[in-house]
Design a protein around this motif. Sequence first.
Motif, PDB file in Angstrom:
ATOM      1  N   LYS A  39       0.407  -0.613   0.378  1.00 34.53           N
ATOM      2  CA  LYS A  39      -0.132   0.047  -0.209  1.00 34.53           C
ATOM      3  C   LYS A  39       0.539   1.149  -0.197  1.00 34.53           C
ATOM      4  CE  LYS A  39      -3.585  -2.759   0.558  1.00 34.53           C
ATOM      5  NZ  LYS A  39      -3.859  -3.318  -0.522  1.00 34.53           N
ATOM      6  N   SER A  40       1.792   1.608   1.012  1.00 32.43           N
ATOM      7  CA  SER A  40       2.174   2.366   1.484  1.00 32.43           C
ATOM      8  C   SER A  40       3.572   2.934   0.103  1.00 32.43           C
ATOM      9  CB  SER A  40       3.683   2.817   2.072  1.00 32.43           C
ATOM     10  OG  SER A  40       2.307   2.655   3.969  1.00 32.43           O
ATOM     11  N   GLY A  41       4.034   1.401  -0.854  1.00 34.59           N
ATOM     12  CA  GLY A  41       4.863   1.239  -1.534  1.00 34.59           C
ATOM     13  C   GLY A  41       4.466   1.936  -2.927  1.00 34.59           C
ATOM     14  N   ALA A  42       2.883   1.429  -2.947  1.00 34.41           N
ATOM     15  CA  ALA A  42       3.253   2.435  -4.462  1.00 34.41           C
ATOM     16  C   ALA A  42       2.087   2.993  -4.414  1.00 34.41           C
ATOM     17  CB  ALA A  42       1.881   1.242  -4.121  1.00 34.41           C
ATOM     18  N   LEU A  43       2.161   3.742  -3.200  1.00 35.95           N
ATOM     19  CA  LEU A  43       1.216   4.760  -3.338  1.00 35.95           C
ATOM     20  C   LEU A  43       2.269   6.029  -3.019  1.00 35.95           C
ATOM     21  CD1 LEU A  43      -1.630   6.729  -3.095  1.00 35.95           C
ATOM     22  CD2 LEU A  43      -1.148   6.727  -0.912  1.00 35.95           C
ATOM     23  N   GLY A  44       3.172   5.301  -3.020  1.00 36.44           N
ATOM     24  CA  GLY A  44       4.712   6.388  -2.755  1.00 36.44           C
ATOM     25  C   GLY A  44       5.408   6.711  -3.582  1.00 36.44           C
ATOM     26  N   ALA A  46       4.087   6.386  -7.064  1.00 36.85           N
ATOM     27  CA  ALA A  46       2.434   6.750  -7.773  1.00 36.85           C
ATOM     28  C   ALA A  46       3.112   8.163  -7.558  1.00 36.85           C
ATOM     29  CB  ALA A  46       1.549   6.234  -7.309  1.00 36.85           C
ATOM     30  N   LEU A  47       3.038   9.029  -6.421  1.00 41.45           N
ATOM     31  CA  LEU A  47       3.282  10.060  -5.835  1.00 41.45           C
ATOM     32  C   LEU A  47       4.897  11.187  -6.878  1.00 41.45           C
ATOM     33  CD1 LEU A  47       1.662  10.726  -2.142  1.00 41.45           C
ATOM     34  CD2 LEU A  47       0.897  11.849  -4.514  1.00 41.45           C
ATOM     35  N   ALA A  67       2.703   5.657 -17.091  1.00 36.90           N
ATOM     36  CA  ALA A  67       3.086   4.015 -17.972  1.00 36.90           C
ATOM     37  C   ALA A  67       3.575   2.671 -16.200  1.00 36.90           C
ATOM     38  CB  ALA A  67       3.533   3.205 -18.611  1.00 36.90           C
ATOM     39  N   ILE A  68       3.956   3.825 -15.182  1.00 34.86           N
ATOM     40  CA  ILE A  68       4.935   3.223 -14.086  1.00 34.86           C
ATOM     41  C   ILE A  68       3.813   3.109 -13.123  1.00 34.86           C
ATOM     42  CG2 ILE A  68       6.752   3.401 -12.418  1.00 34.86           C
ATOM     43  CD1 ILE A  68       8.935   5.462 -15.179  1.00 34.86           C
ATOM     44  N   ILE A  69       3.428   4.027 -12.666  1.00 32.89           N
ATOM     45  CA  ILE A  69       2.108   4.070 -11.610  1.00 32.89           C
ATOM     46  C   ILE A  69       1.255   2.896 -12.126  1.00 32.89           C
ATOM     47  CG2 ILE A  69      -0.171   5.528 -11.198  1.00 32.89           C
ATOM     48  CD1 ILE A  69       1.278   8.183 -12.020  1.00 32.89           C
ATOM     49  N   ALA A  70       0.932   3.141 -13.347  1.00 29.53           N
ATOM     50  CA  ALA A  70      -0.151   1.229 -14.176  1.00 29.53           C
ATOM     51  C   ALA A  70       0.691   0.034 -13.232  1.00 29.53           C
ATOM     52  CB  ALA A  70      -0.445   1.600 -15.284  1.00 29.53           C
ATOM     53  N   ALA A  76       2.245  -5.249  -8.212  1.00 25.78           N
ATOM     54  CA  ALA A  76       2.479  -4.113  -6.319  1.00 25.78           C
ATOM     55  C   ALA A  76       1.742  -5.774  -5.446  1.00 25.78           C
ATOM     56  CB  ALA A  76       2.613  -3.334  -6.112  1.00 25.78           C
ATOM     57  N   PRO A  77       0.055  -5.132  -5.810  1.00 30.63           N
ATOM     58  CA  PRO A  77      -0.920  -6.562  -5.287  1.00 30.63           C
ATOM     59  C   PRO A  77      -0.994  -7.635  -5.309  1.00 30.63           C
ATOM     60  CG  PRO A  77      -1.702  -4.664  -6.041  1.00 30.63           C
ATOM     61  CD  PRO A  77      -0.615  -4.479  -6.290  1.00 30.63           C
TER      62      PRO A  77
END
Length: 141
Positions: A39-44, A46-47, A67-70, A76-77
């Motif tokens: 959760k934290s790693g993916a959102l971090g 993305a930001l 593309a990296i965010i997607a 990740a999940p």
Amino acid sequence: MTEILVSALLLMGAALMLLAAIGIIRLPDLPTRMHATTKSGALGTALIMIAVAFYFAEVAVVTRALAIIAFIILTAPVAAHVIGRAGYFVGVPLWEGTIKDDLKTSYDPETHYLRSGFEEDAPKKPAASKKTVKAKAKPKR
């Protein structure tokens, strides 16, 4: 104005990545550690990628950042789920404060059989080996 937005996004992303790192160190067992990092790693990440897209404001950079965010949000999940499930199956102990263990009634650690709950009659012994299956498949002469 853009510099303030980029700075704020970078600081929030870095703070979430730091929170993920602290979660790895402080949380008691594999599933909770996986939750923190996913959760934290993916959102971090993305930001931080959004900050990069705002800072450079070029089509090529924005496309790569999106593309990296997607990619991270999609993978990740799934990776965390597979790692957590593999850890459960090999016997990584859960925290003693764990209240709910959904796999406990469905998973047999001796045969490594995982029931889904939809089958009518679960096999009581593991499936036959390939040699047995081939021997049964051969026609008699």
